[in-house]
Design a protein around this motif. Structure first.
Motif, PDB file in Angstrom:
ATOM      1  N   GLU A  16      39.684 100.227  33.156  1.00 26.59           N
ATOM      2  CA  GLU A  16      38.345  99.886  32.691  1.00 26.59           C
ATOM      3  C   GLU A  16      38.047 100.553  31.350  1.00 26.59           C
ATOM      4  OE1 GLU A  16      35.267 100.466  35.498  1.00 26.59           O
ATOM      5  OE2 GLU A  16      35.906  98.775  36.772  1.00 26.59           O
ATOM      6  N   ALA A  37      31.559  95.443  33.991  1.00 27.34           N
ATOM      7  CA  ALA A  37      30.717  94.305  33.610  1.00 27.34           C
ATOM      8  C   ALA A  37      29.354  94.775  33.090  1.00 27.34           C
ATOM      9  CB  ALA A  37      30.548  93.359  34.791  1.00 27.34           C
ATOM     10  N   GLU A  38      28.791  95.782  33.759  1.00 25.55           N
ATOM     11  CA  GLU A  38      27.493  96.298  33.313  1.00 25.55           C
ATOM     12  C   GLU A  38      27.601  96.953  31.942  1.00 25.55           C
ATOM     13  OE1 GLU A  38      24.350  99.783  34.675  1.00 25.55           O
ATOM     14  OE2 GLU A  38      25.661  98.844  36.176  1.00 25.55           O
ATOM     15  N   ALA A  39      28.672  97.737  31.735  1.00 27.00           N
ATOM     16  CA  ALA A  39      28.863  98.371  30.435  1.00 27.00           C
ATOM     17  C   ALA A  39      29.034  97.335  29.327  1.00 27.00           C
ATOM     18  CB  ALA A  39      30.074  99.303  30.486  1.00 27.00           C
ATOM     19  N   ARG A  68      27.758  94.280  29.344  1.00 22.35           N
ATOM     20  CA  ARG A  68      26.434  93.676  29.100  1.00 22.35           C
ATOM     21  C   ARG A  68      25.610  94.551  28.153  1.00 22.35           C
ATOM     22  NH1 ARG A  68      26.747  92.596  34.767  1.00 22.35           N
ATOM     23  NH2 ARG A  68      27.056  90.362  35.167  1.00 22.35           N
ATOM     24  N   GLU A  69      25.677  95.871  28.352  1.00 27.65           N
ATOM     25  CA  GLU A  69      24.953  96.762  27.464  1.00 27.65           C
ATOM     26  C   GLU A  69      25.486  96.660  26.034  1.00 27.65           C
ATOM     27  OE1 GLU A  69      25.183 100.657  29.074  1.00 27.65           O
ATOM     28  OE2 GLU A  69      24.007 100.198  30.873  1.00 27.65           O
ATOM     29  N   THR A  94      30.855 106.715  34.784  1.00 30.81           N
ATOM     30  CA  THR A  94      30.771 105.496  33.977  1.00 30.81           C
ATOM     31  C   THR A  94      30.204 104.371  34.829  1.00 30.81           C
ATOM     32  OG1 THR A  94      33.051 104.949  34.558  1.00 30.81           O
ATOM     33  CG2 THR A  94      32.716 106.150  32.516  1.00 30.81           C
ATOM     34  N   PRO A  95      29.426 103.482  34.212  1.00 31.76           N
ATOM     35  CA  PRO A  95      28.928 102.317  34.951  1.00 31.76           C
ATOM     36  C   PRO A  95      30.050 101.325  35.176  1.00 31.76           C
ATOM     37  CG  PRO A  95      28.315 102.178  32.636  1.00 31.76           C
ATOM     38  CD  PRO A  95      28.955 103.513  32.818  1.00 31.76           C
ATOM     39  N   PRO A  96      29.859 100.350  36.068  1.00 26.59           N
ATOM     40  CA  PRO A  96      30.868  99.302  36.249  1.00 26.59           C
ATOM     41  C   PRO A  96      31.165  98.599  34.920  1.00 26.59           C
ATOM     42  CG  PRO A  96      29.239  99.208  37.994  1.00 26.59           C
ATOM     43  CD  PRO A  96      28.724 100.208  36.993  1.00 26.59           C
TER      44      PRO A  96
END
Length: 423
Positions: A336, A303-305, A307-308, A299-301
């Motif tokens: 998370e 905050a990045e997820a 933003r997506e 999984t991405p971090p």
């Protein structure tokens, strides 16, 4: 949506509220899984084993004592030529043998009062055999059998009394002989009582161990069933939160493409391309859910997820901003996951129900807690409505980590969804 309060703090304690949604959320409880588990566990009780009456080896003990009693009667018969009243000795020995075999097996199924009467009668018969046979070996063995049976049938203090009475059969003999014979008989009686008590305790321990093993197998089956149910619910939540989100985005993008298809084909093509990517993400989500038990997904971090997610929401026609507050840091994967699913479910509901012009995500880090707020400026909802599977799943996710979920909404003023978990 129905509001749910899982803790003592308001959403504003973390983010201070990110939209104008007023009104207190409706309180609700969480904890069905633990209740189910408690019910399963309470179904099994502790089994009490009566070591003196209902042991699994009771039949074997009865047979062993019957064989010993018959052998003792044979010893009495062999000593008849040396007795003054052989017929009386044989009759008393036979009566004792019948009582100590058939009678003992029947008495074990009755109460201790019947057992006490049985022991008294057996002791009197054994005394009589000893008296008639002039303290022969057969009569002494019969007394020892009475001691063994008293340990099985009676409480230990009563069995100790019977053991102490056995040497009195030698009262009336010359003092030196009486002391010698009485002491020898007492030692034999005590030895028989101790060995019998130890054997009973060992049998009781084995019976209790067997009962505990059976109960443990029941608990293991219940735990396996509970684990299966929890895993099924987890996969169901993942499918709802992941696949449901992507399909909602696809639906909105297709609607947007159809709206501009006649007037702006190039823009419609772009929107349809985004819909196709969302469909591909949905397929990947299904594959991830199927393989969830094999290996964790990368999984991405957070905050990045997020933003997506905000970008997807904006592309679907609802401009969405993301705000980060507090010192950002890496969180455990399960925390998370809860916060991401909360944002995903909240934005999905905004697209489907809110008729909102804009939305906002606020991710807040504090020393002890991490929270996320999903707000919109849509139509809002009445309290106590819209309690769908998504909110139920979010409550379960937050509660498992010791967190809470809160919903605030006023009709016409939008809605604010707040989820926080321990950092």
């Amino acid at each position: 949506m129905e509001g749910a309060q899982l803790g003592g703090r308001s959403p504003g304690d973390l983010a201070g509220g990110c939209c104008g949604a007023g009104g207190a959320g409706d309180a609700g409880g969480v904890g069905g899984a633990s209740g189910a588990g408690g019910g399963a566990c309470s179904a099994g009780g502790t089994r009490t084993v009566d070591a003196r009456r209902e042991l699994p080896d009771s039949g074997r003990v009865n047979r062993a004592l019957a064989v010993l009693t018959c052998a003792t009667f044979a010893v009495v018969l062999l000593g008849l030529p040396t007795t003054g009243s052989p017929l009386l000795a044989a009759a008393l020995g036979l009566a004792y043998t019948v009582l100590a075999t058939a009678g003992f097996a029947a008495v074990r199924r009755r109460g201790r009062a019947v057992g006490a009467v049985y022991i008294v009668v057996s002791l009197v018969l054994a005394y009589a055999v000893v008296a008639v046979t002039n303290a022969g070996a057969g009569g002494t063995l019969m007394l020892l059998i009475v001691v063994v049976q008293s340990v099985i049938l009676l409480p230990l203090p009563a069995a100790a009394v019977v053991t102490a009475l056995v040497p009195l059969v030698h009262v009336g003999m010359a003092l030196p002989d009486g002391l010698r014979e009485g002491l020898g008989t007492l030692v034999g009686a005590v030895f028989a009582a101790v060995v019998t008590a130890l054997l009973l305790r060992e049998q009781q321990a084995r019976a209790e161990l067997a009962a505990a093993n059976a109960q443990l197998r029941d608990y293991a089956a219940q735990a396996e069933q509970l684990a299966t149910t929890q895993e099924r619910n987890r996969v169901a939540r993942d499918i709802h939160d992941g696949l449901g989100h992507h399909l909602t985005v696809v639906q909105k993008l297709i609607e947007a493409a159809r709206t501009v298809l006649a007037t702006d084909p190039a823009r419609a093509e772009t929107v349809l391309g985004k819909a196709q990517r969302q469909a591909e993400d949905a397929l990947a989500e299904v594959r991830r859910s199927v393989g969830a038990l094999r290996e964790p997904r990368p999984t991405p971090p957070l905050a990045e997820a997020l933003r997506e997610l905000a970008a997807e929401m904006s592309a679907a026609g609802v401009p969405t901003d993301l705000e980060l507050s507090g010192p950002m840091r890496v969180l455990p994967a399960d925390r998370e996951e809860v916060l991401f699913r909360a944002a995903q479910e909240g934005l999905t509901n905004v697209r489907k129900h809110a008729q909102a012009g804009s939305a906002r995500l606020v991710l807040t880090y504090t020393a002890d807690l991490v929270g996320i707020d999903i707000c919109d400026d849509g139509v809002g909802v009445q309290q106590g409505t819209g309690d769908g599977f998504g909110l139920v799943g979010l409550r379960e996710r937050a509660a498992r980590l010791g967190g809470r979920l809160d919903v605030r909404s006023t009709p016409g003023e939008g809605l604010a969804l707040h989820v926080e978990v321990p950092a």
